[in-house]
Design a protein around this motif. Structure first.
Motif, PDB file in Angstrom:
ATOM      1  N   SER A  23       0.857  -1.186   0.000  1.00 44.38           N
ATOM      2  CA  SER A  23       0.000   0.000   0.000  1.00 44.38           C
ATOM      3  C   SER A  23       0.891   1.233   0.000  1.00 44.38           C
ATOM      4  CB  SER A  23      -0.924   0.016   1.218  1.00 44.38           C
ATOM      5  OG  SER A  23      -0.181   0.117   2.410  1.00 44.38           O
ATOM      6  N   ALA A  25       0.430   5.799   0.093  1.00 43.21           N
ATOM      7  CA  ALA A  25      -0.390   7.004   0.060  1.00 43.21           C
ATOM      8  C   ALA A  25       0.065   7.871  -1.106  1.00 43.21           C
ATOM      9  CB  ALA A  25      -0.254   7.767   1.368  1.00 43.21           C
ATOM     10  N   ALA A  85      -5.252   9.732  -2.273  1.00 41.40           N
ATOM     11  CA  ALA A  85      -5.803   8.369  -2.211  1.00 41.40           C
ATOM     12  C   ALA A  85      -4.806   7.400  -1.587  1.00 41.40           C
ATOM     13  CB  ALA A  85      -6.167   7.887  -3.612  1.00 41.40           C
ATOM     14  N   GLU A  86      -5.330   6.356  -0.981  1.00 43.53           N
ATOM     15  CA  GLU A  86      -4.516   5.233  -0.517  1.00 43.53           C
ATOM     16  C   GLU A  86      -4.621   4.156  -1.596  1.00 43.53           C
ATOM     17  OE1 GLU A  86      -2.705   2.498   2.482  1.00 43.53           O
ATOM     18  OE2 GLU A  86      -3.715   4.290   3.172  1.00 43.53           O
ATOM     19  N   ALA A 109      -7.869   2.149  -5.248  1.00 41.68           N
ATOM     20  CA  ALA A 109      -7.610   3.478  -4.681  1.00 41.68           C
ATOM     21  C   ALA A 109      -8.787   3.809  -3.777  1.00 41.68           C
ATOM     22  CB  ALA A 109      -7.452   4.519  -5.777  1.00 41.68           C
ATOM     23  N   ASP A 110      -8.507   3.932  -2.497  1.00 39.36           N
ATOM     24  CA  ASP A 110      -9.561   4.161  -1.500  1.00 39.36           C
ATOM     25  C   ASP A 110     -10.674   3.126  -1.626  1.00 39.36           C
ATOM     26  OD1 ASP A 110      -8.180   6.274  -0.378  1.00 39.36           O
ATOM     27  OD2 ASP A 110      -9.195   7.781  -1.603  1.00 39.36           O
TER      28      ASP A 110
END
Length: 124
Positions: A23, A25, A85-86, A109-110
């Motif tokens: 993951s 950010a 977005a994560e 993404a999110d």
């Protein structure tokens, strides 16, 4: 000359015999947002592909292997990735014939599916 990391700071979520999950950010101040696109910033898809490629490299190293990208079999961009977005990339590794290996990468993404890739590697 050292390689440029397009989305730095990834975190390992999973590494096992079947694949890897990372993951990262997407920082709003990433320079690419200044020109892609003004007043409607989107993360270029190559950033997601780069993250998948780094995940595969990390997976291979974690298993004492070296893999070289042989082909991008398919690429699908499904939804935009916006600043802040994560992003999560989940890669599944499948042995193929001979020295060939296939990786299926899914990027969200999110929590929304952003892209999928099928990549073919050769053991080096």
């Amino acid at each position: 000359m050292s390689a440029v990391t397009l989305l730095p700071g990834e975190t390992l979520q999973r590494l096992d015999d079947t694949g890897i999950t990372l993951s990262v950010a997407v920082e709003p101040q990433t320079p690419v947002f200044a020109g892609h696109y003004p007043n409607f910033p989107l993360l270029p898809g190559v950033f997601l592909l780069d993250l998948a490629e780094r995940a595969v490299g990390r997976f291979a190293a974690g298993h004492g292997r070296r893999l070289g990208l042989e082909a991008i079999v398919s690429t699908r961009f499904l939804s935009p990735v916006h600043p802040g977005a994560e992003v999560i990339v989940d890669c599944t590794y499948t042995a193929g014939e001979g020295a060939l290996r296939t990786v299926t990468a899914r990027c969200t993404a999110d929590g929304v599916k952003a892209a999928t890739f099928r990549l073919r590697y050769r053991e080096l």
